[in-house]
Motif scaffolding. Sequence first.
Motif, PDB file in Angstrom:
ATOM      1  N   THR A   3      37.700  25.320  17.340  1.00  0.00           N
ATOM      2  CA  THR A   3      36.871  24.851  16.236  1.00  0.00           C
ATOM      3  C   THR A   3      37.514  25.267  14.923  1.00  0.00           C
ATOM      4  OG1 THR A   3      34.822  24.968  17.528  1.00  0.00           O
ATOM      5  CG2 THR A   3      34.607  25.003  15.133  1.00  0.00           C
ATOM      6  N   CYS A  23      39.625  14.118  11.649  1.00  0.00           N
ATOM      7  CA  CYS A  23      39.241  13.516  12.932  1.00  0.00           C
ATOM      8  C   CYS A  23      40.115  12.300  13.245  1.00  0.00           C
ATOM      9  CB  CYS A  23      37.767  13.122  12.903  1.00  0.00           C
ATOM     10  SG  CYS A  23      36.620  14.500  13.061  1.00  0.00           S
ATOM     11  N   LEU A  26      43.802  13.479  13.966  1.00  0.00           N
ATOM     12  CA  LEU A  26      43.949  14.056  15.308  1.00  0.00           C
ATOM     13  C   LEU A  26      43.793  13.004  16.392  1.00  0.00           C
ATOM     14  CD1 LEU A  26      41.971  17.357  14.729  1.00  0.00           C
ATOM     15  CD2 LEU A  26      44.405  17.196  15.285  1.00  0.00           C
ATOM     16  N   VAL A  33      38.899  14.904  19.836  1.00  0.00           N
ATOM     17  CA  VAL A  33      38.275  15.617  18.727  1.00  0.00           C
ATOM     18  C   VAL A  33      36.880  15.072  18.475  1.00  0.00           C
ATOM     19  CG1 VAL A  33      39.336  14.032  17.046  1.00  0.00           C
ATOM     20  CG2 VAL A  33      38.575  16.309  16.301  1.00  0.00           C
ATOM     21  N   ALA A  65      36.790   9.736  14.687  1.00  0.00           N
ATOM     22  CA  ALA A  65      37.317  10.401  15.885  1.00  0.00           C
ATOM     23  C   ALA A  65      37.428   9.454  17.072  1.00  0.00           C
ATOM     24  CB  ALA A  65      36.428  11.582  16.251  1.00  0.00           C
ATOM     25  N   HIS A 125      34.961  18.359  24.293  1.00  0.00           N
ATOM     26  CA  HIS A 125      36.052  17.922  23.431  1.00  0.00           C
ATOM     27  C   HIS A 125      37.067  19.048  23.244  1.00  0.00           C
ATOM     28  CE1 HIS A 125      33.912  14.225  22.325  1.00  0.00           C
ATOM     29  NE2 HIS A 125      32.829  14.973  22.303  1.00  0.00           N
ATOM     30  N   VAL A 127      38.931  19.639  20.531  1.00  0.00           N
ATOM     31  CA  VAL A 127      38.856  20.216  19.185  1.00  0.00           C
ATOM     32  C   VAL A 127      37.548  19.789  18.536  1.00  0.00           C
ATOM     33  CG1 VAL A 127      39.835  20.107  16.852  1.00  0.00           C
ATOM     34  CG2 VAL A 127      41.351  20.360  18.817  1.00  0.00           C
ATOM     35  N   ILE A 129      35.866  19.718  14.690  1.00  0.00           N
ATOM     36  CA  ILE A 129      36.033  19.926  13.254  1.00  0.00           C
ATOM     37  C   ILE A 129      34.643  19.993  12.645  1.00  0.00           C
ATOM     38  CG2 ILE A 129      37.059  19.099  11.109  1.00  0.00           C
ATOM     39  CD1 ILE A 129      39.141  19.779  13.187  1.00  0.00           C
ATOM     40  N   LEU A 480      44.738  24.928  14.731  1.00  0.00           N
ATOM     41  CA  LEU A 480      44.014  24.279  15.823  1.00  0.00           C
ATOM     42  C   LEU A 480      44.565  24.638  17.205  1.00  0.00           C
ATOM     43  CD1 LEU A 480      43.774  20.788  14.091  1.00  0.00           C
ATOM     44  CD2 LEU A 480      41.846  22.280  14.613  1.00  0.00           C
TER      45      LEU A 480
END
Length: 483
Positions: A3, A23, A26, A33, A65, A125, A127, A129, A480
């Motif tokens: 996170t 988002c 990535l 993400v 995302a 997920h 990652v 954000i 990350l």
Amino acid sequence: MTTLMIQGTTSDAGKTLVVAALCRWLARRGVGVAPFKPQNMALNSAVSEDGGEVGRSTALQALAAGVPLHSDMNPVLLKPQTDRGAQVILRGRVHGNMDALDYHAFKATAREAVRDAWTALSARHEVVIAEGAGSPAEINLRANDIANMGFAELADCPVILVADIDRGGVFAQIVGTLEVLPPQEQARIQGFVINRFRGDPALLQSGLDWLVQRTGKPVLGVLPYLHGLMLDAEDAVASGGEHQAGALKVTVPLLPRMSNHNDFDPLRLHPGVALRFAEMGRPWPAADLVILPGSKATRADLAFLREQGWHREIERHLRYGGKVLGLCGGFQMLGERIEDPRGLEGDPGGDDGLGWLALRTTLVPGKQLRNVSGTLLPDGVPIHGYEIHNGVSEGPALDRPLLRLDGRDDGALSDDDRIRGTYLHGLFDDPGATDALLRWAGLTGTSAAIDYDAHRQHDLNRLADAIDQHLDTDALLALLNLT
């Protein structure tokens, strides 16, 4: 799972768009993400795929995302109804109405909802954000905080601080924010992003060098001011952009508790439309079409409309052949009566509507939350959108529906078809439906509506390109754990 949290030195520093940009950036790299906003206060909301209600800005970030919108992405949504009270949405569902002091005491419960939602989202997920709210420097809100550093502590995550240079004082914004944070929270901030810069970056370099020396923290990049960018706003209301000579004039009353004003973004972008908001204390703008917007406090906003004398302006507009369209709460205002026996949006009671459609509305518990698609009946064109409302409307006006949505009728037309109303939000997102509605309102010529869904995707890619071009992407990937 990882996170990363984006916080801002001020409200409207650009947190929402930086999260959306990260988002999309990535997602384009193949990273799984998802966005997360632990607490949001906004009247612009959306319906998630699991049937919950979340902030509209989070919906934009989920689109960036490329993942389905879920109520776990915004576990606490506060929808203001008065200057001191709001409806509390907890993990997508209405929890109740609270004043500011009651909510402050409720934060311990809200914190549990935030933790559970973040845990569930992180399990699905690679990652997450996260987006802060306002600024971590708001000392009066630090106790039991769940919106900024309180969440960062809970998630034990690094923070990037975003500052808006366009409003001036950017170095004071950053240094001042750090100064009021305790040492352990200062340590969480891993770098700064300066947003909305216009001009030659070389002119900024001496200030950046000073900032790094003063704080001991890196500047991860300077994002440029992206001209023409228009994406779903969290709160700010803007008027229309450039339009052609002889454009169709559309007026929207700017109501105190207007909700989902992003309904009008496709009209703001339409070259054949001149969109203006009628503001308190200013002359009523000339109009071909008046649109009554959605509202989180329909009776109170209707009373405000009358206090400004705008109902008389709209009556005059109708007498001279103008058209009127009501959306959600605005649709309810067009009827003969609005009853709120349980006080869902204010004090219990009822008020007469504008009386231009033969229907009556009762506000009842159990908010309608659904994404829908169907047909604009007068023209037979496809349409899609979403519903967020408490009201149940009844009356003979509904025998002339405006829409057919998922096998049921919605909305109403007046006998002379100069007044239309619907519960549907997102009415202008479909270009074919927008063209048909604007022809009804009097638009002539060949200018066509934009494909707003395609416009969103284009602008999200512009944001991701800015990340690639202007930020230290190696440092981002290291934060990350993706190196």
